[in-house]
Design an enzyme around this catalytic site. Structure first.
Site, PDB file in Angstrom:
ATOM      1  N   ARG A 234       3.827  31.284  27.030  1.00  0.00           N
ATOM      2  CA  ARG A 234       5.064  31.616  27.731  1.00  0.00           C
ATOM      3  C   ARG A 234       4.735  31.900  29.186  1.00  0.00           C
ATOM      4  O   ARG A 234       3.674  32.493  29.492  1.00  0.00           O
ATOM      5  CB  ARG A 234       5.726  32.863  27.126  1.00  0.00           C
ATOM      6  CG  ARG A 234       6.375  32.622  25.765  1.00  0.00           C
ATOM      7  CD  ARG A 234       7.680  31.847  25.886  1.00  0.00           C
ATOM      8  NE  ARG A 234       8.359  31.725  24.586  1.00  0.00           N
ATOM      9  CZ  ARG A 234       8.160  30.710  23.735  1.00  0.00           C
ATOM     10  NH1 ARG A 234       7.308  29.746  24.032  1.00  0.00           N
ATOM     11  NH2 ARG A 234       8.833  30.659  22.596  1.00  0.00           N
ATOM     12  N   GLU A 263      12.708  28.264  33.286  1.00  0.00           N
ATOM     13  CA  GLU A 263      12.746  26.843  32.896  1.00  0.00           C
ATOM     14  C   GLU A 263      14.082  26.492  32.256  1.00  0.00           C
ATOM     15  O   GLU A 263      14.712  27.366  31.637  1.00  0.00           O
ATOM     16  CB  GLU A 263      11.600  26.541  31.924  1.00  0.00           C
ATOM     17  CG  GLU A 263      11.720  27.274  30.598  1.00  0.00           C
ATOM     18  CD  GLU A 263      10.552  27.001  29.650  1.00  0.00           C
ATOM     19  OE1 GLU A 263      10.825  26.629  28.495  1.00  0.00           O
ATOM     20  OE2 GLU A 263       9.387  27.131  30.074  1.00  0.00           O
ATOM     21  N   HIS A 281       7.818  21.825  28.656  1.00  0.00           N
ATOM     22  CA  HIS A 281       7.850  22.661  27.448  1.00  0.00           C
ATOM     23  C   HIS A 281       8.050  21.806  26.199  1.00  0.00           C
ATOM     24  O   HIS A 281       9.004  21.978  25.437  1.00  0.00           O
ATOM     25  CB  HIS A 281       8.959  23.730  27.535  1.00  0.00           C
ATOM     26  CG  HIS A 281       8.776  24.837  26.525  1.00  0.00           C
ATOM     27  ND1 HIS A 281       9.308  26.081  26.685  1.00  0.00           N
ATOM     28  CD2 HIS A 281       8.106  24.884  25.350  1.00  0.00           C
ATOM     29  CE1 HIS A 281       9.000  26.839  25.657  1.00  0.00           C
ATOM     30  NE2 HIS A 281       8.265  26.135  24.823  1.00  0.00           N
TER      31      HIS A 281
HETATM   32  C1  8YV Z   1      10.285  25.671  21.242  1.00  0.00           C
HETATM   33  C2  8YV Z   1       8.419  27.137  21.463  1.00  0.00           C
HETATM   34  O1  8YV Z   1      10.763  26.398  20.208  1.00  0.00           O
HETATM   35  O2  8YV Z   1       7.569  27.405  19.324  1.00  0.00           O
HETATM   36  C3  8YV Z   1       7.906  27.958  20.364  1.00  0.00           C
HETATM   37  O3  8YV Z   1       7.829  29.180  20.524  1.00  0.00           O
HETATM   38  O4  8YV Z   1       8.601  27.610  22.530  1.00  0.00           O
HETATM   39  C4  8YV Z   1       8.776  25.738  21.263  1.00  0.00           C
HETATM   40  O5  8YV Z   1       8.237  25.192  20.123  1.00  0.00           O
HETATM   41  C5  8YV Z   1      10.709  24.283  21.191  1.00  0.00           C
HETATM   42  O6  8YV Z   1      10.418  23.797  22.438  1.00  0.00           O
HETATM   43  C6  8YV Z   1      12.152  24.070  20.865  1.00  0.00           C
HETATM   44  O7  8YV Z   1      12.995  24.624  21.690  1.00  0.00           O
END
Ligand code: 8YV
Length: 315
Positions: A234, A263, A281
């Site tokens: 993150r 983002e 992402h």
């Molecule tokens: C998002 C993610 O969920 O797993 C996570 O924590 O940030 C990603 O896998 C994915 O981009 C769908 O929004």
């Protein structure tokens, strides 16, 4: 039985939307123009929230849903869910671990290789005729045999480290404590010391208030003018202002980033920098993984409303 009402925070692929609409009454928050009015209207009926890792569920959503019982996250990271509010109300929260671990690790390692070997520029060098006009592509930096640091040796960090051993990289890691599954990799408690002995620093730890800006100016300076920072966790784990300043003045050699503050509206300073690989992402962004993530989201919701144990509960 009437279908439970679910607040859907963001879009899901069609292969998920169909089954969700069949089993639940999905209320699409992301399509609402006036979000506050939408929440005031549907909130009282909502028993579940279905969201995504980077979207979470904020205090306004939670306050608008007095009957809220369960929060199912499409993602392993649930830092964007107001956990304190959830715990205070005894709300069950689930995520989608394990199914995405290997894809996320693959992209992290790929980003290191692409950035080190200058593959984005090399591709353009061929396509824009520079190869024919100017000759060989400028030399890049070697990867194999270098030193890699992994900040957070959880599931994703472990798979990153495992892959890096395939490149004969010397592995060390930081985490809250040494990990018994760490295959003899060196444990270094202090992230600054980890950065100082690394050519590549991977940020793979789960984000929380405690990890905010754990990669600050000290860690970045310790990684140094020939170091590379790779983030597949993150943006909040990194002090982005310190990172941008260090990339701009050469204190830090380069970065490869899949996540950004605010983002997808990332800081445009990143786009002006030649020493940054930017990615949208998508570390878990494969058909196979997203289908598995979607199924887990649905199965957790179904289990909850059937009074069954949840599959992947985190709170
Ligand atoms: C998002 C993610 O969920 O797993 C996570 O924590 O940030 C990603 O896998 C994915 O981009 C769908 O929004």
């Amino acid at each position: 039985m009437t279908k439970p009402h679910i607040l859907q925070v963001g879009p899901y692929p069609e292969w998920d939307q169909g089954p969700l609409d069949a089993s639940f009454h999905m209320h699409r928050y992301f399509e609402a123009v006036d979000k506050a009015a939408f929440l005031a209207d549907v909130g009282p009926q909502i028993r579940g929230i279905a969201t995504r890792g980077e979207l979470g569920a904020n205090a306004a959503m939670i306050a608008a849903c007095p009957q809220w019982e369960v929060n199912s996250v499409y993602g392993v990271g649930y830092d964007a869910v107001d956990l304190e509010a959830a715990r205070a109300r005894g709300i069950r929260v689930t995520n989608t671990p394990d199914v995405l671990t290997n894809d996320v690790a693959d992209l992290g390692v790929a980003m290191m290789l692409v950035q080190s070997r200058g593959m984005i520029g090399a591709e353009a060098w061929v396509r824009d005729g520079s190869w024919a006009a100017k000759g060989l592509y400028p030399l890049q930096r070697r990867v194999w045999g270098k030193r890699a640091g992994v900040l957070g040796l959880g599931r994703i960090g472990f798979e990153v480290a495992k892959r890096l051993t395939g490149f004969d990289l010397e592995i060390a890691y930081s985490d809250v404590g040494p990990k018994e599954y760490a295959k003899g990799w060196e444990y270094i408690a202090d992230p600054v010391a980890l950065a100082a002995r690394s050519d590549f620093l991977f940020v793979t730890l789960a984000a929380s208030a405690a990890t905010r800006h754990i990669v600050g100016s000290e860690v970045i300076a310790a990684l140094g003018p020939s170091g590379m920072l790779i983030n597949i966790s993150r943006a909040s784990n990194i002090d982005e202002d310190a990172l941008l300043a260090a990339l701009e003045d050469g204190t830090l050699g380069s970065a490869a980033l899949d996540v950004f503050e605010g983002e997808p509206k990332l800081n445009p300073r990143f786009l002006a920098l030649p020493n940054v690989l930017v990615q949208p992402h998508h570390a878990s962004g494969t058909y196979e993984t997203r289908q598995a993530m979607g199924k887990l989201v649905r199965d957790n919701l179904t289990a909850h409303f059937a009074g069954q144990p949840l599959l992947t509960q985190v709170a």
